[in-house]
Design an enzyme around this catalytic site. Structure first.
Site, short mmCIF file in Angstrom:
data_model
loop_
_atom_site.label_atom_id
_atom_site.label_comp_id
_atom_site.label_asym_id
_atom_site.label_seq_id
_atom_site.Cartn_x
_atom_site.Cartn_y
_atom_site.Cartn_z
N GLY A 246 -29.99 32.13 3.00
CA GLY A 246 -31.00 30.73 2.78
C GLY A 246 -31.57 30.25 3.71
O GLY A 246 -31.20 29.78 4.87
N GLY B 281 -30.60 15.94 5.21
CA GLY B 281 -31.85 16.24 5.82
C GLY B 281 -31.42 17.52 6.45
O GLY B 281 -30.49 17.73 7.23
N ASN C 102 -34.37 23.97 3.57
CA ASN C 102 -34.73 22.91 4.80
C ASN C 102 -33.80 23.19 5.97
O ASN C 102 -34.02 23.18 7.08
CB ASN C 102 -34.68 21.52 3.99
CG ASN C 102 -35.61 21.22 3.34
OD1 ASN C 102 -36.89 21.65 3.49
ND2 ASN C 102 -35.55 20.26 2.24
N LYS D 125 -16.91 15.88 -1.79
CA LYS D 125 -16.45 15.65 -0.47
C LYS D 125 -15.38 15.01 -0.39
O LYS D 125 -14.66 15.26 0.68
CB LYS D 125 -17.93 14.68 0.10
CG LYS D 125 -19.13 15.83 -0.08
CD LYS D 125 -20.63 14.51 0.43
CE LYS D 125 -21.79 15.40 0.14
NZ LYS D 125 -22.95 14.26 0.31
N ALA E 105 -21.80 26.99 24.80
CA ALA E 105 -20.94 28.20 24.02
C ALA E 105 -20.51 29.32 24.73
O ALA E 105 -19.65 30.07 24.51
CB ALA E 105 -21.82 28.69 22.99
#
EC number: 1.1.1.3
Length: 435
Positions: free
Chosen positions: A11, A303, A14, A206, A34
């Protein structure tokens, strides 16, 4: 030297492109944090984006399941969305081959989280999903890790930016719901079909995730009682303002004497509370624990960049070799989610009535409320407009002290039966605890 973590991203909308840009911008810093580098090794999308600088050198797949099965990726990042279909099948394929998975897909987790958690355990393949709830707010990590030493009593929050934008605009500009929804659609905050958002279903998904983490229960979105914001009128916004409240669509999961109650509904929140002060498209989550008291997290709930930030945080955990139970504890120890009938809810209520303008009407309402032992905290009656006067009705707002849902509903049903109230009464719960 440790080889870079090879990412397979399904995918490139955005969030996916936001993640690719974040990796370019923060690559060196992420490597230090990391302990190893990260690179986009392969991706799948509706069409190839090889011409984009963000994915240059990454191998293209036209099938997400094939990407999940590819041998040259170390982690599968699912950013497709949707409860089932290709996203669900690809995530299962990755977990079955022992591949860590990072996802932002709250609908899939709400519907299939238990199955995916079991696959994660069976194949020692961690499943991370910080971006699924609250966008850039680190609420999953907070509940799953930071508050592991707490017994959680309550989780409540503004979990949908579309609804928060609409309710904020209704208050600030005194506009009706339909006008504010249309503006949200023009700005790209609401879909062409906004039902999933304004109907409260997105928030319910959620909340089900948060409730599982908070209370150690099997994730079950069907255990959440859901009401949307479509019925909220400017009169309710104005009355709330005058009484010292704001109306917010809240998701609430809390321990009660009857079990863990889960509900999504428009709610009156005192103006001084952090949740009431969260305006526009922002999200906020308030957590009450026995050791920490109350903690509130506020930030962008959607966003591309904010969500990509949460995905990147999960990728750092994968690079570090983190192994955590999907919902904070082994699947075998998760309990069945409580199904507490909303009629058992107890608290204060805001009630707006269209009362027939005749002698004895208010006395009849007071009698019915008294029959159910409902104590009134405030009564507010505005001067009737010409339109109201011609219709022979008067708008009345009541605020109650603590009572039960069943009592308030029964009292109102009786007033309607007796013909002293026209139109359907507006009932909104008051959450003084949601601070």
């Amino acid at each position: 030297m440790t080889e870079p973590l090879r990412l397979g991203v399904a995918g490139l909308g955005n969030v996916g492109t936001g993640l690719a840009r974040l990796l370019l911008r923060q690559g060196n810093a992420l490597s230090v944090r990391a302990g190893r580098g990260m690179r986009l090794a392969a991706y799948s999308a509706r069409k190839s984006r090889d011409g984009m600088a963000e994915v240059a050198g990454a191998r293209f797949h036209d099938d997400a399941a094939a990407l999940a099965s590819a041998g040259d990726i170390d982690v599968f990042v699912e950013l497709i969305g949707g409860a089932g279909g290709v996203a669900f099948e690809a995530v299962k394929a990755a977990l079955r081959r022992g591949l860590p998975v990072v996802t932002a897909n709250k609908a899939m987790l709400a519907e299939h989280g238990l199955e995916l958690a079991a696959l994660s355990e069976a194949h020692d393949a961690p499943l991370f999903y910080e971006a699924a709830v609250g966008g850039g707010i680190p609420v999953i990590k907070t509940l799953r890790e930071s508050l592991a030493g707490n017994a959680i009593e309550r989780v409540s929050g503004i979990l949908n930016g579309t609804c928060n934008y609409i309710l904020s605009k209704m208050e600030q500009e005194r506009l009706p719901f339909d006008a504010c929804l249309a503006e949200a659609q023009r700005r790209g905050y609401a879909e062409a079909d906004p039902t999933f958002d304004v109907g409260g279903f997105d928030t319910a998904h959620k909340l089900a995730i948060l409730a599982s983490l908070a209370f150690g229960s099997k994730i079950d979105s069907s255990a959440v009682a859901v009401e949307g914001i479509e019925s909220i009128a400017p009169a309710d916004i104005a009355a709330a303002d005058e009484l010292g409240f704001r109306i917010k669509l809240l998701g609430v999961a809390e321990r009660t004497p009857h079990g863990v109650e889960q509900r999504v509904a428009p709610t009156m929140v005192e103006k001084g509370a952090p949740l009431a002060q969260t305006m526009g498209v922002l999200n906020a989550v308030s957590i009450v624990g026995d050791a920490i008291g109350e903690l509130t997290l506020v930030g962008p709930g959607a966003g591309g960049d904010a969500t990509a930030s949460a995905v990147a945080a999960d990728l750092v955990d994968v690079a570090r070799g983190a192994r955590l139970p999907t919902f904070g504890r082994p699947v075998a120890t998760l309990t069945e989610a409580d199904r507490v009938p909303l009629q058992r809810h107890e608290g204060g209520y805001y009630v707006r009535l269209t009362v027939v303008d005749r002698p004895g009407a208010m006395a009849a309402i007071a009698t019915r409320f008294g029959d159910r032992m409902i104590s009134l905290e405030a009564i507010m009656q505005k001067r009737a407009t010409r339109e109201w006067a011609e219709a022979g009705v008067v708008p009345v707002v009541l605020m109650t002290h603590g009572t039960s849902e069943s009592s308030i509903r029964d009292a109102l049903a009786r007033t309607v039966e007796e013909g002293v109230v026209r139109e359907r009464p507006q009932v909104i719960r008051i959450e003084r605890e949601a601070v």
